[in-house]
Design a protein around this motif. Structure first.
Motif, mmCIF file in Angstrom:
data_model
loop_
_atom_site.group_PDB
_atom_site.id
_atom_site.type_symbol
_atom_site.label_atom_id
_atom_site.label_comp_id
_atom_site.label_asym_id
_atom_site.label_seq_id
_atom_site.Cartn_x
_atom_site.Cartn_y
_atom_site.Cartn_z
ATOM 1 N N ASP A 55 48.272 20.167 16.314
ATOM 2 C CA ASP A 55 46.775 19.915 15.082
ATOM 3 C C ASP A 55 46.101 19.213 15.834
ATOM 4 O OD1 ASP A 55 47.745 21.523 13.234
ATOM 5 O OD2 ASP A 55 49.427 19.411 12.409
ATOM 6 N N LYS A 56 46.185 18.731 17.210
ATOM 7 C CA LYS A 56 44.918 18.321 18.473
ATOM 8 C C LYS A 56 43.801 17.706 17.618
ATOM 9 C CE LYS A 56 44.626 17.373 23.219
ATOM 10 N NZ LYS A 56 45.039 17.970 24.792
ATOM 11 N N ASP A 57 42.978 18.952 17.463
ATOM 12 C CA ASP A 57 41.364 19.048 16.942
ATOM 13 C C ASP A 57 41.256 18.856 15.743
ATOM 14 O OD1 ASP A 57 41.355 20.147 19.777
ATOM 15 O OD2 ASP A 57 41.416 21.633 19.010
ATOM 16 N N MET A 58 42.094 17.941 15.353
ATOM 17 C CA MET A 58 41.698 17.811 13.559
ATOM 18 C C MET A 58 40.796 16.807 12.981
ATOM 19 S SD MET A 58 45.095 18.768 11.406
ATOM 20 C CE MET A 58 44.714 18.562 9.850
ATOM 21 N N SER A 59 40.106 16.249 13.091
ATOM 22 C CA SER A 59 39.097 15.092 12.749
ATOM 23 C C SER A 59 38.794 14.930 11.609
ATOM 24 C CB SER A 59 37.411 14.995 14.066
ATOM 25 O OG SER A 59 36.609 14.143 14.374
ATOM 26 N N THR A 60 38.700 13.487 11.787
ATOM 27 C CA THR A 60 38.233 12.918 10.403
ATOM 28 C C THR A 60 36.532 13.440 9.636
ATOM 29 O OG1 THR A 60 38.961 10.766 11.117
ATOM 30 C CG2 THR A 60 37.889 10.367 9.272
ATOM 31 N N CYS A 61 37.090 13.827 8.416
ATOM 32 C CA CYS A 61 36.083 14.011 7.123
ATOM 33 C C CYS A 61 35.336 12.403 6.793
ATOM 34 C CB CYS A 61 35.907 15.183 5.862
ATOM 35 S SG CYS A 61 37.773 14.667 6.049
ATOM 36 N N ASP A 62 34.396 12.588 5.878
ATOM 37 C CA ASP A 62 34.034 12.162 4.793
ATOM 38 C C ASP A 62 33.955 12.470 3.773
ATOM 39 O OD1 ASP A 62 32.600 9.644 4.042
ATOM 40 O OD2 ASP A 62 31.199 9.296 5.321
ATOM 41 N N PRO A 63 34.806 12.137 2.938
ATOM 42 C CA PRO A 63 34.831 13.312 1.687
ATOM 43 C C PRO A 63 34.330 12.563 0.144
ATOM 44 C CG PRO A 63 37.235 11.885 1.799
ATOM 45 C CD PRO A 63 36.491 11.583 3.163
ATOM 46 N N LEU A 64 34.360 10.488 0.455
ATOM 47 C CA LEU A 64 33.402 10.086 -0.956
ATOM 48 C C LEU A 64 32.020 10.296 -0.020
ATOM 49 C CD1 LEU A 64 36.791 7.274 -1.842
ATOM 50 C CD2 LEU A 64 35.350 10.220 -2.500
ATOM 51 N N ASP A 65 31.733 10.492 1.285
ATOM 52 C CA ASP A 65 30.532 9.722 1.404
ATOM 53 C C ASP A 65 30.459 8.528 1.706
ATOM 54 O OD1 ASP A 65 28.069 10.471 3.136
ATOM 55 O OD2 ASP A 65 26.144 9.956 1.499
ATOM 56 N N ARG A 82 40.831 8.642 21.277
ATOM 57 C CA ARG A 82 41.264 9.790 20.515
ATOM 58 C C ARG A 82 40.927 9.895 18.900
ATOM 59 N NH1 ARG A 82 44.607 5.118 20.876
ATOM 60 N NH2 ARG A 82 45.584 6.414 22.271
ATOM 61 N N LYS A 83 40.750 11.019 18.348
ATOM 62 C CA LYS A 83 40.517 11.622 17.516
ATOM 63 C C LYS A 83 40.863 10.742 15.739
ATOM 64 C CE LYS A 83 38.457 15.288 18.954
ATOM 65 N NZ LYS A 83 38.130 16.934 19.085
ATOM 66 N N GLU A 84 41.768 10.351 15.758
ATOM 67 C CA GLU A 84 42.925 9.688 14.902
ATOM 68 C C GLU A 84 43.708 8.829 14.908
ATOM 69 O OE1 GLU A 84 42.424 9.364 11.909
ATOM 70 O OE2 GLU A 84 41.199 9.747 10.210
ATOM 71 N N ALA A 85 44.534 7.986 14.004
ATOM 72 C CA ALA A 85 45.522 7.206 13.643
ATOM 73 C C ALA A 85 46.771 7.766 13.779
ATOM 74 C CB ALA A 85 44.627 6.083 12.815
ATOM 75 N N VAL A 86 46.938 9.008 14.052
ATOM 76 C CA VAL A 86 48.556 9.928 14.465
ATOM 77 C C VAL A 86 47.710 10.780 15.782
ATOM 78 C CG1 VAL A 86 48.565 10.941 12.305
ATOM 79 C CG2 VAL A 86 50.308 10.583 13.583
ATOM 80 N N ILE A 87 49.298 10.536 15.763
ATOM 81 C CA ILE A 87 49.518 11.597 16.965
ATOM 82 C C ILE A 87 50.872 12.605 17.073
ATOM 83 C CG2 ILE A 87 49.923 12.418 19.469
ATOM 84 C CD1 ILE A 87 47.955 10.672 20.252
ATOM 85 N N THR A 88 50.769 13.967 16.878
ATOM 86 C CA THR A 88 51.676 14.428 16.365
ATOM 87 C C THR A 88 52.081 15.919 17.029
ATOM 88 O OG1 THR A 88 50.921 16.293 14.725
ATOM 89 C CG2 THR A 88 51.677 14.305 14.112
ATOM 90 N N GLY A 89 53.144 16.030 17.022
ATOM 91 C CA GLY A 89 54.000 17.043 18.400
ATOM 92 C C GLY A 89 55.569 16.953 18.764
ATOM 93 N N ARG A 90 56.386 18.491 19.391
ATOM 94 C CA ARG A 90 57.104 18.846 19.244
ATOM 95 C C ARG A 90 57.167 18.201 21.188
ATOM 96 N NH1 ARG A 90 54.394 23.255 18.554
ATOM 97 N NH2 ARG A 90 54.768 24.809 16.894
ATOM 98 N N ALA A 91 58.435 17.551 20.580
ATOM 99 C CA ALA A 91 59.110 17.093 21.942
ATOM 100 C C ALA A 91 60.899 17.102 22.181
ATOM 101 C CB ALA A 91 59.163 15.353 22.331
ATOM 102 N N LYS A 119 47.966 15.909 8.794
ATOM 103 C CA LYS A 119 49.045 15.972 10.467
ATOM 104 C C LYS A 119 50.666 15.482 9.811
ATOM 105 C CE LYS A 119 47.022 14.988 13.890
ATOM 106 N NZ LYS A 119 46.389 14.597 15.397
ATOM 107 N N ILE A 120 50.870 14.259 9.587
ATOM 108 C CA ILE A 120 51.917 13.998 9.387
ATOM 109 C C ILE A 120 52.627 15.151 7.974
ATOM 110 C CG2 ILE A 120 53.610 12.591 8.042
ATOM 111 C CD1 ILE A 120 51.150 10.397 8.867
#
Length: 582
Positions: A55-65, A82-91, A119-120
């Motif tokens: 999910d590397k390319d997921m980027s923040t949206c602004d749901p409330l404007d 980086r694009k957001e406050a969390v990184i996820t992946g297999r290791a 992402k979590i």
């Protein structure tokens, strides 16, 4: 060019190169743990080249404007790369695959908005599908205010994903780092199977400023720090950053599928330790392995056996059962359980030093071990509350037994207590309910449970960890509904009749075997277990291995049924009537 860095905690200056390295970022003098970038976190806990981001390319949206939110996001992305406050992946770690989630407080204080929550959640869903353990390094100021109610709902969404992962019988380890607060603390961060708190971390729901501004009180030193939450039952361990890699690997090994047979070829921990340290024969081993020093009142040892020939046998039995030199839970763990990791806390109120609990290997089989610890000298006994557990101790045992059932781990308990702690605070926190909840839960456990009465089995405080498939008892141990002193005082108002009460209560092992309260008597060395602790521990280990071999052949429902029938027949009135007629 700046060559030195000053530790903000201890004030010492250090040469920059190779001291406060980004891979550790720990002060070499005081051990203070500085915040750590997510890329170095990942490097710390993976095999080389094994991390595969998802999910590397997921980027923040602004749901409330929300006003200026887009600008803040762009600034955070620019600063952190980086694009957001969390990184996820297999290791993999030590060749064992797992799902790794790393939060980074450098990105908007690691706050949880919709992308972080999603992402979590996706990481847990993939881990459930692929049957992988999950490790999360939490670092967050809480829910992201700019996403309002959408951010709040991520707390529920992530917990729902954790629940499905847990119901699949999979391991989740949460590592709380500096800071972990707000909606992250109140959601996925604190519902893990194992909760580790990294040293020097601020951990709590409401932050210190919020608390001070709301209740107008000064907070005590160390409030909401790692050691604080350990003492208040909210974490299993406080860990040093240097130890996390090895610790995670051991946890992974302990939570793999449980073998169905004991490895009788594997040396016990005591054998390994003895052979490595002394390189002597087994004949010598039993005489010298870490035996506690004999105390002045050790009148029943072989060298002074003549002194107690005329002593009342029940007075002698009580003295022997309570002797400070008898092996305690910590001794049995040290010699019989390898790779033992002690776990702490009831997740409600506190920790309890009257009980030792944790996980390790017994003859190659992952087990959960729980036992009373009385202590030896006065200071040690005071620290362990003389082996008298509070409600939080029984609730810790409850939590770890249910966890053992989830992962299919056998449970071994060591009983040695005068009884549950009878204080005011214990009553306020529900001592009776805590014990009752354990009896109810243990009756239905679908894993093998073996209890060993090693010294003093005092009333409900003992039974609270002893509803077992097999109950073993050392030859000179005692087990009773009340202490002989208590019985004499209540029934006859005469403390001098203690030995008479002991005989009438049938507290000794041979009587309890006749009543089918226990299943096996373990012989003790001449004079008692305290005269040869190593030989005693060896005998206990052999008895546990023998009983566990048989229990591992039973299915979960068969284990629960066997345990039910075992306790059902004790005091069966029909059976008693028939025996009396005969």
């Amino acid at each position: 060019m700046r060559l030195y860095s000053k530790c903000e905690h201890c004030g010492d200056k250090h040469f920059l190169f190779g001291v406060l390295s980004p891979e550790r970022n720990v002060c070499p003098d005081c051990g203070y743990h500085y915040p750590m970038e997510s890329k170095y976190r990942i490097k710390l806990v993976k095999d080389r080249y094994s991390f595969e981001e998802i999910d590397k390319d997921m980027s923040t949206c602004d749901p409330l404007d929300f006003p200026e939110y887009d600008k803040k996001i762009r600034q955070a992305q620019h600063r952190s790369k980086r694009k957001e406050a969390v990184i996820t992946g297999r290791a993999t770690l030590g060749g064992i695959p797992y799902m790794l989630v790393v939060m980074d407080s450098a990105f908007m204080m690691g706050s949880m908005g919709s992308v972080v929550g999603d992402k979590i959640t996706r990481a847990f869903e993939r881990a459930t599908s692929e049957r992988l353990p999950v490790v999360i390094f939490c670092a967050s100021g809480g829910a992201r205010m700019q996403e309002g109610i959408v951010s709040l709902m991520q707390m529920a969404k992530t917990c729902a994903a954790v629940n499905r992962h847990s119901e699949a019988g999979l391991l989740y380890i949460s590592v709380l780092t500096h800071p972990t607060t707000g909606g992250v603390t109140a959601s996925f961060a604190t519902v893990a199977d194992i909760i580790l708190a990294e040293k020097d971390s601020l951990i709590g729901f409401a932050g210190p400023r919020v608390i001070q501004q709301t209740i107008k009180q000064n907070l005590p030193p160390g409030f909401q720090k790692s050691q604080f939450i350990l003492e208040h039952g909210m974490a299993d361990m406080v860990v040093d950053r240097h130890d996390i890699r090895d610790l995670l690997h051991t946890f992974f090994q302990l939570h793999r599928d449980t073998p169905k047979e004991i490895d009788h070829t594997e040396l016990s921990a005591a054998d390994k330790q003895w052979n490595k340290k002394h390189k002597k024969t087994d004949k010598n081993k039993a005489q010298a392995l870490d035996a506690p020093a004999k105390t002045d009142d050790c009148a029943d040892c072989a060298d002074s056996a003549n002194n107690n020939k005329h002593e009342n046998p029940f007075a002698q039995l009580i003295k022997t059962a309570r002797h400070a030199g008898r092996p305690q839970t910590s001794d049995y763990i040290r010699e019989l359980i390898s790779d033992f990791i002690q776990l702490h806390g009831d997740r409600r109120f506190g920790d309890d030093s009257a009980l030792i609990a944790g996980v390790g290997f017994f003859h190659g089989i992952p087990v959960t071990v729980i036992g009373h610890e009385k202590g030896r000298d006065h200071d040690d006994r005071t620290r362990h509350n003389f082996g008298m557990a509070h409600p939080e101790g029984y609730r810790m045992a409850h939590r770890l037994m249910k966890q053992a059932e989830k992962f299919g781990r056998p449970i071994i308990t060591f009983v040695d207590t005068p009884g549950a702690y009878p204080g005011i605070a214990a009553e306020e926190r529900g001592q009776g309910e805590a014990i009752a909840a354990n009896l109810l839960m243990m009756a239905g456990l679908k894993v093998p449970v073996i209890s060993v009465v090693t010294g003093e089995g005092g009333s409900g405080g003992a039974l609270g960890i002893a509803v077992a498939n097999k109950v073993l008892m050392l030859e000179n141990a005692i087990y009773s509904v009340i202490s002989p002193e208590g019985c004499a005082a209540i029934l006859w108002s005469d403390s001098s009749r203690t030995t008479e009460a002991a005989e009438a209560l049938k507290i000794q092992a041979h009587d309890l075997l006749k009543f089918q309260v226990i299943d096996e008597i373990i012989s003790e060395p001449a004079g008692g277990a305290h005269c040869n602790p190593a030989a005693t521990i060896e005998s206990v280990g052999q008895a546990i291995a023998r009983q566990l071999s048989d229990l591992l052949k039973l299915s979960g429902p068969e284990l629960a049924d066997q345990r039910y029938e075992r306790f059902r027949r004790i005091g069966d009135c029909e059976d008693i009537v028939v025996k009396n007629r005969n």
